[in-house]
Design an enzyme around this catalytic site. Structure first.
Site, mmCIF file in Angstrom:
data_model
loop_
_atom_site.group_PDB
_atom_site.id
_atom_site.type_symbol
_atom_site.label_atom_id
_atom_site.label_comp_id
_atom_site.label_asym_id
_atom_site.label_seq_id
_atom_site.Cartn_x
_atom_site.Cartn_y
_atom_site.Cartn_z
ATOM 1 N N HIS A 54 0.797 -1.230 0.000
ATOM 2 C CA HIS A 54 0.000 0.000 0.000
ATOM 3 C C HIS A 54 0.832 1.283 0.000
ATOM 4 O O HIS A 54 0.285 2.367 -0.191
ATOM 5 C CB HIS A 54 -1.055 -0.065 1.101
ATOM 6 C CG HIS A 54 -2.018 -1.181 0.815
ATOM 7 N ND1 HIS A 54 -2.742 -1.222 -0.361
ATOM 8 C CD2 HIS A 54 -2.299 -2.325 1.474
ATOM 9 C CE1 HIS A 54 -3.459 -2.340 -0.388
ATOM 10 N NE2 HIS A 54 -3.200 -3.027 0.711
ATOM 11 N N ARG A 85 0.088 -8.181 -8.229
ATOM 12 C CA ARG A 85 -1.241 -8.592 -8.715
ATOM 13 C C ARG A 85 -1.289 -8.561 -10.223
ATOM 14 O O ARG A 85 -0.550 -7.804 -10.867
ATOM 15 C CB ARG A 85 -2.323 -7.663 -8.138
ATOM 16 C CG ARG A 85 -2.504 -7.791 -6.649
ATOM 17 C CD ARG A 85 -3.703 -6.989 -6.192
ATOM 18 N NE ARG A 85 -4.931 -7.644 -6.548
ATOM 19 C CZ ARG A 85 -5.678 -8.356 -5.706
ATOM 20 N NH1 ARG A 85 -5.340 -8.475 -4.445
ATOM 21 N NH2 ARG A 85 -6.777 -8.933 -6.120
ATOM 22 N N ARG A 119 -2.073 -3.225 -9.620
ATOM 23 C CA ARG A 119 -2.698 -2.033 -9.010
ATOM 24 C C ARG A 119 -1.797 -1.388 -7.958
ATOM 25 O O ARG A 119 -1.949 -0.240 -7.648
ATOM 26 C CB ARG A 119 -4.051 -2.381 -8.400
ATOM 27 C CG ARG A 119 -3.972 -3.229 -7.167
ATOM 28 C CD ARG A 119 -5.321 -3.441 -6.536
ATOM 29 N NE ARG A 119 -6.172 -4.313 -7.326
ATOM 30 C CZ ARG A 119 -7.182 -5.005 -6.807
ATOM 31 N NH1 ARG A 119 -7.472 -4.881 -5.530
ATOM 32 N NH2 ARG A 119 -7.905 -5.802 -7.550
ATOM 33 N N THR A 146 -9.141 -6.876 -1.771
ATOM 34 C CA THR A 146 -7.943 -7.513 -1.251
ATOM 35 C C THR A 146 -8.175 -9.010 -1.355
ATOM 36 O O THR A 146 -9.235 -9.445 -1.809
ATOM 37 C CB THR A 146 -7.681 -7.073 0.208
ATOM 38 O OG1 THR A 146 -6.504 -7.733 0.687
ATOM 39 C CG2 THR A 146 -8.839 -7.406 1.135
ATOM 40 N N GLY A 161 -5.425 -8.642 7.817
ATOM 41 C CA GLY A 161 -6.275 -7.868 8.715
ATOM 42 C C GLY A 161 -5.713 -7.644 10.107
ATOM 43 O O GLY A 161 -6.406 -7.112 10.974
#
Ligand code: PXP
Length: 242
Positions: A13, A48, A52, A103, A194
């Site tokens: 991220h 991915r 992305r 995700t 998570g």
């Protein structure tokens, strides 16, 4: 099993933020190096299919620059196997992938996809790469993983993390049982998805869990306290659980 679980920091991220504006910053490789200085034992990145966040060049640069093992997350496709075999990361974690998902939403169905996975696992192992499978904490999946001859499984902690603290007991029991079963089958056991400083304790305390892979929370926390401090706080939260 190790004395404490290793912490793998996922830098996807950081690339998400970079790509939002088409700039060259923030750089996921710079973030990875900072995470290592702050105590990360490894770095994870997911290439991915739609690129992305992490891009091919990021993976190549991570492999070149890192002083710690690189865990390359990817879908089990021939195209990805070819890229991984050229980059030669320490490890590959095979995950299910759908373009429309936000995700990785569930574990790989190793039990149903055995034949397809077998060829990819063998190709990666032949390139000298350790292979793990991201699976739900289910007996059937662990036995299928063991039959495929992978080195490790990563247990999906998403369901545990989504539950309210008071409702987590049964899912935690399922993760404990799965980790013990993985160890009995000779599989190294990882866990992730998570995890936050608030919910990581019971997962870090599962005896057979050797590695946690954590990304989204750490990159979010970095906005407030900086990435190095976020990694240190995560290490401390994992340590308190021991
Ligand atoms: N492990 C696997 C296999 C994943 O796919 C992800 C998400 O990319 C993670 C761990 C990290 O999850 P999170 O970003 O929620 O910490």
């Amino acid at each position: 099993m190790t004395a404490r679980p290793r912490l793998g920091v996922n830098v996807d991220h950081v690339a998400t933020v970079r790509n939002a504006r088409g700039t060259s910053y923030p750089d996921p490789v710079q973030a990875a190096l900072l995470a290592c200085e702050a105590g990360a034992d490894g770095i994870t990145a997911h290439l991915r299919e739609d690129r992305r966040h992490i891009r091919d060049e990021d993976m190549r640069r991570l492999k070149e620059a890192l002083p710690v093992p690189l865990n390359f997350e990817m879908a089990a496709t021939d195209a990805m196997v070819e890229i991984a075999a050229a980059i030669r990361p320490h490890a590959v974690c095979l995950v299910p992938e759908r373009r429309e998902e936000l995700t990785t939403e569930g574990g790989l169905n190793a039990a149903a996809l055995g034949t397809m996975l077998g060829a990819r696992v063998r190709a990666l192992a032949a390139a000298g790469i350790r292979v793990s499978l991201f699976v739900e904490p289910e007996r059937e999946q662990l036995h299928a993983a063991a039959a495929l001859g992978v080195a490790a499984v990563e247990l999906h902690t998403g369901r545990y993390c989504d539950l309210a603290e008071t409702a987590r007991h049964a899912e935690l029991e399922r993760l404990h049982a799965a980790a013990a079963e993985a160890a009995a089958l000779g599989l190294e056991c990882h866990a992730g998805h998570g995890l936050t400083c608030d919910n990581v304790g019971p997962i870090a305390a599962i005896p057979a869990v050797a590695e946690l892979n954590i990304g989204h929370f750490l990159v979010g926390e970095a906005i407030f306290v900086g990435l190095a401090e976020a990694v240190r706080r995560m290490r401390a939260a994992m340590g308190r659980a021991q």
